[in-house]
Motif scaffolding. Structure first.
Motif, short mmCIF file in Angstrom:
data_model
loop_
_atom_site.label_atom_id
_atom_site.label_comp_id
_atom_site.label_asym_id
_atom_site.label_seq_id
_atom_site.Cartn_x
_atom_site.Cartn_y
_atom_site.Cartn_z
N LYS A 4 -51.99 -88.33 -21.22
CA LYS A 4 -51.91 -87.09 -20.47
C LYS A 4 -51.26 -87.36 -19.12
O LYS A 4 -51.12 -88.50 -18.69
CB LYS A 4 -53.30 -86.47 -20.28
N SER A 5 -50.86 -86.28 -18.47
CA SER A 5 -50.28 -86.36 -17.13
C SER A 5 -51.32 -85.87 -16.13
O SER A 5 -51.96 -84.84 -16.33
CB SER A 5 -49.02 -85.50 -17.04
N VAL A 6 -51.49 -86.62 -15.06
CA VAL A 6 -52.47 -86.29 -14.04
C VAL A 6 -51.74 -86.07 -12.71
O VAL A 6 -50.95 -86.91 -12.28
CB VAL A 6 -53.51 -87.41 -13.87
N ARG A 7 -52.02 -84.93 -12.11
CA ARG A 7 -51.43 -84.64 -10.80
C ARG A 7 -52.27 -85.32 -9.73
O ARG A 7 -53.49 -85.17 -9.70
CB ARG A 7 -51.39 -83.14 -10.55
N CYS A 8 -51.62 -86.07 -8.86
CA CYS A 8 -52.32 -86.83 -7.83
C CYS A 8 -51.93 -86.33 -6.44
O CYS A 8 -50.74 -86.15 -6.13
CB CYS A 8 -51.96 -88.31 -7.94
N LEU A 9 -52.94 -86.13 -5.61
CA LEU A 9 -52.74 -85.77 -4.22
C LEU A 9 -53.15 -86.95 -3.35
O LEU A 9 -54.17 -87.60 -3.61
CB LEU A 9 -53.56 -84.54 -3.84
N ILE A 10 -52.37 -87.20 -2.33
CA ILE A 10 -52.68 -88.28 -1.40
C ILE A 10 -53.66 -87.77 -0.36
O ILE A 10 -53.38 -86.79 0.34
CB ILE A 10 -51.40 -88.80 -0.71
N GLN A 11 -54.81 -88.42 -0.25
CA GLN A 11 -55.75 -88.03 0.78
C GLN A 11 -55.32 -88.64 2.11
O GLN A 11 -55.18 -89.85 2.25
CB GLN A 11 -57.18 -88.47 0.45
N VAL A 12 -55.10 -87.77 3.08
CA VAL A 12 -54.58 -88.19 4.38
C VAL A 12 -55.70 -88.13 5.41
O VAL A 12 -56.41 -87.13 5.53
CB VAL A 12 -53.43 -87.26 4.83
N SER A 13 -55.86 -89.19 6.17
CA SER A 13 -56.80 -89.18 7.29
C SER A 13 -56.20 -88.38 8.44
O SER A 13 -55.07 -88.64 8.87
CB SER A 13 -57.10 -90.60 7.75
N LEU A 14 -56.96 -87.44 8.95
CA LEU A 14 -56.51 -86.64 10.08
C LEU A 14 -57.18 -87.06 11.38
O LEU A 14 -57.18 -86.30 12.36
CB LEU A 14 -56.78 -85.15 9.81
N ALA A 15 -57.74 -88.26 11.41
CA ALA A 15 -58.43 -88.72 12.61
C ALA A 15 -57.51 -88.69 13.83
O ALA A 15 -57.95 -88.38 14.94
CB ALA A 15 -58.98 -90.13 12.40
N ALA A 16 -56.24 -88.99 13.63
CA ALA A 16 -55.31 -89.01 14.76
C ALA A 16 -55.08 -87.63 15.34
O ALA A 16 -54.63 -87.49 16.49
CB ALA A 16 -53.97 -89.59 14.31
N PHE A 17 -55.40 -86.59 14.57
CA PHE A 17 -55.21 -85.21 15.03
C PHE A 17 -56.52 -84.56 15.47
O PHE A 17 -56.56 -83.37 15.76
CB PHE A 17 -54.59 -84.35 13.93
N GLY A 18 -57.59 -85.37 15.49
CA GLY A 18 -58.90 -84.82 15.82
C GLY A 18 -59.29 -85.11 17.25
O GLY A 18 -58.48 -85.50 18.10
#
Length: 236
Positions: free
Chosen positions: A119-133
Motif C-alpha cells: 500500500k501507499s502511505v502518505r507521510c507528513l513531517i512533524q516540525v518542531s516550532l520551538a524556534a517560533f514560540g
C-alpha cells in the motif's frame, strides 16, 4: 441527552468554528479537513461520528488504532502520535496517513512496512516550532518534531522511499507560545517544502484551542479531540 445527541451538538459547533475561521481567512471551507482524534474514547463514538458524516479519524497510540480501525474500515485513519519504528508495520496496516515522521530511521521502517502491506502511505513531517514560540517553549516545552533546517533532508528521503508519499508537514504549537507566531512559522516551512515538492501541500495544524490561528495560516487539516468528544479519560 444521549451520547449521539451530544456528539451531534459538538460536531455542529466545530463545523461552525471551522466555517467562520475559513471565512475570516478568505479561504473556501472545503480547503480544511476535520480529523477527529478519538484517543481513549470507545469505538462506538467513532461509529457515531461516522454516522454524522466524519470521514477522517486519528489515533495517537498504535494499540488503540489496531483495536478500533478494523471496526470502521471505511474511514480514513490517521496516525498522529509519536511512533516507534518497531510498530510501523501495525500502524501501516490500518492507517493511510502518518502525521509524525520525525527521523530518517522511521522513514526506512515505514517504507519497509508499506511495501510489505502493498500500500501507499502518505507521510507528513512533524516540525518542531520551538524556534517560533516563547522563551519558555524553546527551553523545554517543544512538542516534538525536527528543526525546520532538517526538513529538506527528511523530505527527500520520504520522496525517494518505496511505498511512501510525501504529503506535507504537521506541527503542534509549543506550550506557552503564541499560536499566530508558531503557525506563521510553520506556513513558511511548508511553503519552502512545496517549492521543492509541489505535491506536498498538506499542513496538519490546529487543535481545539487554536484551530482558528492554524486555519488563518494555511492549515489543511485540523486535529480535534476535546471539542468533539469531551474531556478524555486518563490513559491506563
Amino acid at each position: 441527552m444521549t451520547r449521539a445527541d451530544e456528539l451531534r451538538a459538538n460536531l455542529e459547533q466545530v463545523r461552525e468554528r471551522i466555517e467562520k475561521a475559513c471565512q475570516a481567512a478568505g479561504r473556501a471551507r472545503d480547503e480544511v479537513t476535520l480529523v477527529a482524534i478519538t484517543k481513549t474514547f470507545p469505538v462506538s463514538d467513532v461509529r457515531a461520528l461516522a454516522d454524522l458524516g466524519v470521514t477522517d479519524v486519528g489515533e495517537n497510540r498504535e494499540q488503540e488504532l489496531k483495536e478500533k480501525a478494523p471496526d470502521c474500515p471505511d474511514l480514513n485513519w490517521h496516525f498522529v502520535g509519536q511512533l516507534q519504528s518497531k510498530k510501523s508495520r501495525s500502524v501501516v496496516r490500518y492507517a493511510s496517513v502518518v502525521h509524525s515522521v520525525d527521523r530518517l530511521s522511521l522513514v526506512g521502517a515505514l517504507s519497509k512496512a508499506a511495501s510489505a502491506e502493498q500500500k501507499s502511505v502518505r507521510c507528513l513531517i512533524q516540525v518542531s516550532l520551538a524556534a517560533f514560540g516563547s522563551a519558555d517553549a524553546a527551553t523545554g516545552a517543544s512538542r516534538g518534531g525536527v528543526a525546520p533546517a532538517d526538513v529538506p533532508e527528511l523530505a527527500a528521503a520520504i520522496a525517494a522511499a518505496d511505498g511512501l508519499e510525501l504529503g506535507g508537514v504537521m506541527a503542534v504549537a509549543p506550550l506557552g507560545a503564541e499560536p499566530e507566531k508558531a503557525f506563521a512559522g510553520l506556513h513558511d516551512v511548508a511553503s519552502r517544502l512545496r517549492s521543492e515538492h509541489p505535491g506536498a501541500d498538506w499542513i496538519s495544524a490546529g487543535m481545539t484551542g487554536d484551530l482558528e490561528a492554524a486555519i488563518k495560516h494555511g492549515a489543511t487539516h485540523v486535529r480535534l479531540g476535546r471539542a468533539l468528544l469531551g474531556t478524555r479519560s486518563p490513559l491506563g
